[in-house]
Design a protein around this motif. Structure first.
Motif, PDB file in Angstrom:
ATOM      1  N   LYS A  48      47.594  46.357  49.786  1.00 23.95           N
ATOM      2  CA  LYS A  48      46.145  46.312  49.583  1.00 23.95           C
ATOM      3  C   LYS A  48      45.435  46.611  50.907  1.00 23.95           C
ATOM      4  O   LYS A  48      45.858  46.145  51.966  1.00 23.95           O
ATOM      5  CB  LYS A  48      45.718  44.939  49.067  1.00 23.95           C
ATOM      6  CG  LYS A  48      46.318  44.563  47.723  1.00 23.95           C
ATOM      7  CD  LYS A  48      45.932  43.162  47.326  1.00 23.95           C
ATOM      8  CE  LYS A  48      46.564  42.124  48.243  1.00 23.95           C
ATOM      9  NZ  LYS A  48      46.271  40.736  47.802  1.00 23.95           N
ATOM     10  N   ILE A  67      37.985  49.520  48.293  1.00 23.85           N
ATOM     11  CA  ILE A  67      39.226  48.754  48.120  1.00 23.85           C
ATOM     12  C   ILE A  67      40.300  49.749  47.718  1.00 23.85           C
ATOM     13  O   ILE A  67      40.104  50.533  46.781  1.00 23.85           O
ATOM     14  CB  ILE A  67      39.078  47.672  47.031  1.00 23.85           C
ATOM     15  CG1 ILE A  67      37.867  46.771  47.308  1.00 23.85           C
ATOM     16  CG2 ILE A  67      40.359  46.847  46.934  1.00 23.85           C
ATOM     17  CD1 ILE A  67      37.963  45.949  48.555  1.00 23.85           C
ATOM     18  N   ASP A  69      44.313  50.608  46.680  1.00 24.02           N
ATOM     19  CA  ASP A  69      45.639  50.206  46.208  1.00 24.02           C
ATOM     20  C   ASP A  69      46.625  51.241  46.726  1.00 24.02           C
ATOM     21  O   ASP A  69      46.685  52.368  46.225  1.00 24.02           O
ATOM     22  CB  ASP A  69      45.653  50.145  44.674  1.00 24.02           C
ATOM     23  CG  ASP A  69      46.966  49.610  44.119  1.00 24.02           C
ATOM     24  OD1 ASP A  69      48.024  49.857  44.737  1.00 24.02           O
ATOM     25  OD2 ASP A  69      46.951  48.951  43.057  1.00 24.02           O
ATOM     26  N   ALA A 182      39.767  37.319  49.106  1.00 22.62           N
ATOM     27  CA  ALA A 182      38.484  37.818  48.608  1.00 22.62           C
ATOM     28  C   ALA A 182      38.113  39.161  49.216  1.00 22.62           C
ATOM     29  O   ALA A 182      37.278  39.888  48.665  1.00 22.62           O
ATOM     30  CB  ALA A 182      37.383  36.796  48.895  1.00 22.62           C
ATOM     31  N   VAL A 185      38.631  42.015  46.684  1.00 22.15           N
ATOM     32  CA  VAL A 185      38.011  41.903  45.362  1.00 22.15           C
ATOM     33  C   VAL A 185      36.772  42.789  45.338  1.00 22.15           C
ATOM     34  O   VAL A 185      35.863  42.608  46.160  1.00 22.15           O
ATOM     35  CB  VAL A 185      37.635  40.447  45.042  1.00 22.15           C
ATOM     36  CG1 VAL A 185      36.931  40.365  43.686  1.00 22.15           C
ATOM     37  CG2 VAL A 185      38.877  39.560  45.053  1.00 22.15           C
TER      38      VAL A 185
END
Length: 323
Positions: A48, A67, A69, A182, A185
């Motif tokens: 991540k 974010i 992946d 967090a 997220v």
């Protein structure tokens, strides 16, 4: 202005580092090598990653967040200046913006300038090796401070054609610990899904959307059938029996007194053209012959101004099927 360093961010360069960097870290960097001043915060914990990119001097200032992946090679990004931003989704291949790969690429370009050692110094809490070099277009010496363990550039001081040297890159924070969960997220929402074809058709016809299919999209079927063509009014679906002409691939077709037009031996795709004194409606039609006789409709939203809105529908089921 000095010649800018090229951005060579490749995995092959990264492999030249003496020690592979940890897979959990937080870095904060100030960068004006490739354009306007940018503040970048990069977070990673295994597969991540997250990035904040801020252009503080651009008016209005920008702040994007993403974010990542790393395993799925997907990214979710949004405009962090908005109170309720929508998510943007993307995929990538290769380098995702790994700061250690980026640093290796910059150093590869600096090494082409044949830098010479200039001692050691501590920069923002990190012990570094210092090198001096001369960039094309400048006469003064530039300097670079590098963490010898992981190859991270901690600072670049670039000579300027006119004026004193300028810090154009600096890593102001480098810590090796897992960021809080967090951090990874998303703080955005996916846009509400738009209406489906069935939703659109239900609004046009006033009946079940599943009874129809758009005739000017999709794949044509094989075989042949008789096509019964009607012009109807949206909502009520009442037939229009006169006042129009029908053309197929430029050839005029006879319209019966009740407004019905029979079409035989239609190709997989053909052009339908309905003309009225105030305008008309034209569309490519993709043949649907799932039974020996099928019905095609032109649904007019405003018969007096046909060109302002009409939809072509195949009837799949319901009371108009086979009529």
């Amino acid at each position: 202005m000095p010649k800018r360093l090229s951005y060579l961010a490749t995995a092959a360069i990264a492999c030249a580092q003496n020690t592979a960097p940890p897979l959990a870290y937080t870095l904060v960097q100030q960068n004006s090598l490739f354009g306007p001043d940018t503040t970048t915060r990069i977070y990673r914990d295994g597969s991540k990653a997250a990035m904040d990119i801020v252009h503080p001097l651009v008016q209005p200032s920008t702040h994007t967040r993403s974010i990542v992946d790393l395993q799925a090679q997907t990214s979710i990004g949004w405009d962090a200046t908005q109170p309720a931003p929508e998510c943007g989704h993307s995929t990538f291949k290769g380098n995702w913006g790994d700061p250690f790969v980026t640093a290796a690429g910059i150093m590869d370009d600096i090494n082409k300038q044949h830098p010479t050692p200039a001692g050691t110094e501590t920069v923002n809490g990190v012990s570094t090796k210092v090198s001096e070099f001369v960039m094309e277009g400048t006469s003064g010496k530039s300097k670079v401070w590098v963490d010898p363990k992981y190859g991270m550039i901690m600072r670049i001081l670039m000579a300027q054609p006119n004026g004193p040297p300028k810090v154009v890159f600096e890593t102001t924070q480098m810590t090796f610990a897992a960021p809080p969960p967090a951090t990874f997220v998303p703080a955005c929402k996916d846009a509400a899904p738009g209406p489906t074809d069935e939703d659109k058709i239900a609004a046009i016809t006033g009946g079940p959307g599943s009874d129809y299919a758009f005739a000017n999209k999709g794949d044509p079927t094989g075989g042949g059938c008789m096509v019964l063509f009607h012009v109807v009014r949206a909502g009520s679906m009442t037939p229009v029996t006169s006042g129009f002409q029908v053309f197929v691939d430029g050839k005029q077709i006879t319209v019966l007194p009740n407004g019905l037009t029979r079409l035989l031996n239609m190709p997989k795709q053909f052009i339908m053209d309905v003309r009225v004194p105030s305008g008309g409606a034209t569309a490519p039609i993709f043949r649907q012959c799932n039974k020996p006789q099928t019905t095609l409709l032109l649904v007019a939203k405003n018969w007096d101004k046909l060109g302002e809105g009409a939809d072509w529908l195949w009837v799949k089921s319901g009371k108009l099927a086979g009529q």
